[in-house]
Write an enzyme that holds these catalytic residues in place. Structure first.
Site, mmCIF file in Angstrom:
data_model
loop_
_atom_site.group_PDB
_atom_site.id
_atom_site.type_symbol
_atom_site.label_atom_id
_atom_site.label_comp_id
_atom_site.label_asym_id
_atom_site.label_seq_id
_atom_site.Cartn_x
_atom_site.Cartn_y
_atom_site.Cartn_z
ATOM 1 N N ARG A 1 -8.420 -0.115 5.544
ATOM 2 C CA ARG A 1 -7.634 0.550 4.560
ATOM 3 C C ARG A 1 -6.455 -0.294 4.644
ATOM 4 O O ARG A 1 -5.420 0.657 2.717
ATOM 5 C CB ARG A 1 -6.979 1.532 5.607
ATOM 6 C CG ARG A 1 -8.584 2.551 5.928
ATOM 7 C CD ARG A 1 -8.026 4.006 6.634
ATOM 8 N NE ARG A 1 -6.904 4.272 6.165
ATOM 9 C CZ ARG A 1 -6.952 5.708 6.336
ATOM 10 N NH1 ARG A 1 -7.065 5.830 7.021
ATOM 11 N NH2 ARG A 1 -5.407 6.249 5.872
ATOM 12 N N CYS B 1 -4.881 12.324 12.827
ATOM 13 C CA CYS B 1 -4.571 10.450 12.791
ATOM 14 C C CYS B 1 -4.656 10.577 14.499
ATOM 15 O O CYS B 1 -4.261 10.928 15.262
ATOM 16 C CB CYS B 1 -3.800 10.651 11.814
ATOM 17 S SG CYS B 1 -3.367 8.958 11.270
ATOM 18 N N LYS C 1 0.919 -1.749 0.232
ATOM 19 C CA LYS C 1 0.248 -0.283 -0.328
ATOM 20 C C LYS C 1 0.652 1.369 0.094
ATOM 21 O O LYS C 1 0.364 2.009 -0.614
ATOM 22 C CB LYS C 1 -0.686 0.191 1.281
ATOM 23 C CG LYS C 1 -1.387 1.228 1.161
ATOM 24 C CD LYS C 1 -2.484 1.002 3.354
ATOM 25 C CE LYS C 1 -1.090 1.185 4.201
ATOM 26 N NZ LYS C 1 -1.224 2.382 4.645
ATOM 27 N N ASN C 2 2.024 1.359 0.655
ATOM 28 C CA ASN C 2 2.527 2.130 0.940
ATOM 29 C C ASN C 2 3.846 2.386 -0.280
ATOM 30 O O ASN C 2 4.618 3.340 0.057
ATOM 31 C CB ASN C 2 3.481 2.110 2.166
ATOM 32 C CG ASN C 2 2.553 2.419 3.312
ATOM 33 O OD1 ASN C 2 1.229 2.832 3.157
ATOM 34 N ND2 ASN C 2 2.548 2.314 4.636
HETATM 35 C C1 EPZ Z 1 4.387 7.094 6.009
HETATM 36 O O1 EPZ Z 1 3.736 7.272 6.419
HETATM 37 C C2 EPZ Z 1 3.857 5.944 6.678
HETATM 38 N N1 EPZ Z 1 2.610 5.976 5.339
HETATM 39 C C3 EPZ Z 1 3.172 5.058 7.960
HETATM 40 O O2 EPZ Z 1 2.363 4.333 7.480
HETATM 41 C C4 EPZ Z 1 4.574 5.429 8.239
HETATM 42 O O3 EPZ Z 1 4.577 4.780 9.247
HETATM 43 C C5 EPZ Z 1 5.345 6.212 8.076
HETATM 44 O O4 EPZ Z 1 5.574 6.162 7.072
HETATM 45 C C6 EPZ Z 1 6.449 6.049 9.345
HETATM 46 O O5 EPZ Z 1 7.791 5.017 8.017
HETATM 47 C C7 EPZ Z 1 2.711 5.957 4.270
HETATM 48 O O6 EPZ Z 1 3.496 5.757 3.480
HETATM 49 C C8 EPZ Z 1 1.435 5.922 3.304
HETATM 50 P P1 EPZ Z 1 6.601 10.041 8.328
HETATM 51 P P2 EPZ Z 1 4.040 9.819 6.855
HETATM 52 O O7 EPZ Z 1 6.369 11.368 7.160
HETATM 53 O O8 EPZ Z 1 5.096 9.726 5.404
HETATM 54 C C9 EPZ Z 1 6.820 13.457 11.515
HETATM 55 C C10 EPZ Z 1 0.386 2.446 8.107
HETATM 56 O O9 EPZ Z 1 0.380 2.223 8.734
HETATM 57 N N2 EPZ Z 1 7.052 14.383 10.888
HETATM 58 O O10 EPZ Z 1 7.819 9.292 7.801
HETATM 59 O O11 EPZ Z 1 3.209 10.634 7.509
HETATM 60 C C11 EPZ Z 1 5.764 12.545 11.328
HETATM 61 O O12 EPZ Z 1 4.866 13.261 12.336
HETATM 62 C C12 EPZ Z 1 1.053 4.029 8.551
HETATM 63 O O13 EPZ Z 1 0.733 2.045 6.737
HETATM 64 C C13 EPZ Z 1 6.549 16.020 10.512
HETATM 65 O O14 EPZ Z 1 6.856 16.478 11.582
HETATM 66 O O15 EPZ Z 1 5.352 8.920 8.049
HETATM 67 C C14 EPZ Z 1 6.166 11.952 12.465
HETATM 68 O O16 EPZ Z 1 6.240 11.972 14.168
HETATM 69 C C15 EPZ Z 1 1.012 4.706 8.962
HETATM 70 N N3 EPZ Z 1 6.119 16.733 10.154
HETATM 71 C C16 EPZ Z 1 7.779 11.127 11.762
HETATM 72 O O17 EPZ Z 1 7.834 13.063 10.817
HETATM 73 C C17 EPZ Z 1 6.395 16.207 8.248
HETATM 74 O O18 EPZ Z 1 6.165 17.426 8.095
HETATM 75 C C18 EPZ Z 1 7.642 9.972 10.521
HETATM 76 O O19 EPZ Z 1 6.238 10.693 9.762
HETATM 77 C C19 EPZ Z 1 6.130 15.187 8.137
HETATM 78 C C20 EPZ Z 1 6.326 14.508 9.054
#
Ligand code: EPZ
Length: 421
Positions: A399, A116, A22-23
């Site tokens: 999902r 979320c 999915k990701n």
């Molecule tokens: C991706 O989410 C995945 N989703 C998530 O999988 C996964 O848990 C996550 O990466 C971490 O590996 C998809 O790929 C669709 P991040 P993403 O931006 O991109 C902070 C699942 O279960 N952050 O790497 O949203 C954020 O709050 C889902 O399939 C900021 O602070 O994750 C988090 O603490 C859940 N500012 C950390 O970084 C930003 O602008 C990592 O988030 C962006 C992120």
């Protein structure tokens, strides 16, 4: 609303085929916006999030033909650059259309993703990076309005935190930008790698794929033409089924797996006493009679994945001794704890660390899914709880897991999907 009814106690056997990731599929679907020609995606997982993002592309005017695991997309007909709240609120990953829409059309409006369950999940790093590429960003009325009338310019981006979505958005934005973009502290997840490979295969020069430093030579606004893309196997789905084998003390085989992508999960399962046989693109798990306790810290790839944290917590509940799990990526990713405790687990939270004291037996109960991966942890616990477990709100599960109950039933689990009366 649907729920899953699980009668615990069965051992599993046989083989399960892992679906596409999915990701990986979500950013790749967004990346098709960079082209005005038809492109086919295969091995898509048959899950709700994929349908949601394809619906968003259709709402923008794209021509989309989707049949379960295959999608034929033509973004030559896009006539809107507004991603509306109705869709974006259903799935945060819709924010991945921001970079491609902006770099291809010079402007777009994307609804701010809703909150979320697992945390605030801001997009500040995405927006700051786009501004350094020359975009003007305004947040008004719950929408991000982005503009770059003369196109985006290559820039040097340094991410304060490693962000998967942020890296993906900027790689896509940089692909059509004027000049070279470097990204330092880039995410290295396999899903980011496949996105980079897809864009590189379309003629964009990208260096450092798979590393934390990416360099992208933009095409100065020239749209891309993509070859057919086969989505990589889902490493989190694979890890979840390995946990199903481990928790039910069953030997099962997973087909269509990339071992290299699940090394962290295999390593932790080995430390808990499981053993493995690896073949070309399949893997067989052999369980341990009693699982050892485990200590794990979630961290970016190739470290232990946060998306496997809840599933390993389910394993730890029945392990010998006390396990410690520290969640470092999200501030609220322990909502499965209270639900697991309803099944008889003994889990205590202290800040971002969960202490899990192994117990001998779990007892079936009514529990509620709170987010995608928490749902699968509750199903895993239900497979071994005495009696019947009812997992509600499984729209979370739908999902991101392709026919979980069907695949588990084929392996011998007593699990059925039912409708609330
Ligand atoms: C991706 O989410 C995945 N989703 C998530 O999988 C996964 O848990 C996550 O990466 C971490 O590996 C998809 O790929 C669709 P991040 P993403 O931006 O991109 C902070 C699942 O279960 N952050 O790497 O949203 C954020 O709050 C889902 O399939 C900021 O602070 O994750 C988090 O603490 C859940 N500012 C950390 O970084 C930003 O602008 C990592 O988030 C962006 C992120």
């Amino acid at each position: 609303m649907d729920y899953l009814e699980i009668v615990g106690g069965n051992t599993l056997s046989g083989e399960v085929t892992i679906s596409g990731a999915k990701n990986a599929a979500l950013p790749i679907i967004a990346a098709t916006i960079l082209s005005d020609k038809p492109v086919t995606l295969t091995n898509l997982p048959n899950v709700v999030d994929i349908c949601t993002l394809l619906k968003l592309l259709s709402m923008l005017g794209a021509d989309v033909a989707h049949d379960k695991t295959v999608a034929a997309i033509n973004n030559g007909s896009i006539n809107s650059t507004k991603a509306v709240y109705e869709i974006v609120s259903k799935m945060r990953a819709s924010i991945l259309v921001l970079g491609p829409l902006l770099t291809r059309f010079g402007e777009c409006e994307v609804s701010l993703p809703g909150g979320c369950a697992i945390g605030q999940r801001p997009i500040d790093l995405h927006l700051k990076a786009l501004e350094s590429m020359g975009a003007t960003i305004e947040i008004k009325g719950g929408y991000v309005r982005a503009e770059a009338k003369d196109g985006l310019k290559g820039a040097k981006i340094v991410f304060d935190k490693i962000t998967v979505g942020g890296t993906e958005n900027i790689v896509m934005a940089a692909a059509l930008a004027h000049g070279t973009t470097t990204i330092l502290n880039a995410a290295k997840e396999p899903e980011v790698v496949q996105l980079c490979e897809m864009i590189a295969d379309a003629g964009v020069k990208i260096e450092g794929i798979g590393s934390s430093e990416l360099t992208i030579e933009g095409t100065c606004g020239k749209a891309l033409e993509f070859k057919t893309v086969e989505i990589i196997p889902d490493r989190i789905e694979a890890g979840t089924y390995l946990c199903a084998g481990a928790i039910t003390h069953s030997s099962i085989t997973l087909n269509k797996v990339n071992h290299g992508h699940i090394r962290a999960s295999i390593d932790k399962l080995e430390s808990m006493g499981c053993t493995f046989e690896l073949f070309d693109d399949s893997i067989t798990i052999h369980p341990s009679p009693k699982l050892n306790a485990v200590n794990l810290i979630t961290i970016e790839y190739p470290g232990f994945p946060t998306d496997m944290q809840a599933q390993f917590m389910a394993l730890a509940i029945l392990a010998k001794g006390e396990s410690l799990i520290e969640e470092r990526l999200f501030e609220n990713r322990f909502m499965h704890v209270s639900e697991l405790n309803r099944l008889g687990a003994d889990i205590w939270l202290k800040g971002s660390t969960a202490a899990i004291k192994g117990v001998d037996t779990l007892y079936g109960a009514e529990v509620m899914a709170t987010d995608l991966r928490a749902s699968s942890a509750l199903v895993l616990a239900g497979l071994v709880a005495q009696g019947t477990t009812k997992v509600g709100r499984i729209y979370h599960l739908d999902r991101g897991y392709d026919d979980l109950e069907g695949k588990l039933s084929k392996l011998g689990a007593n699990i059925t999907r039912k409708k609330e009366a």
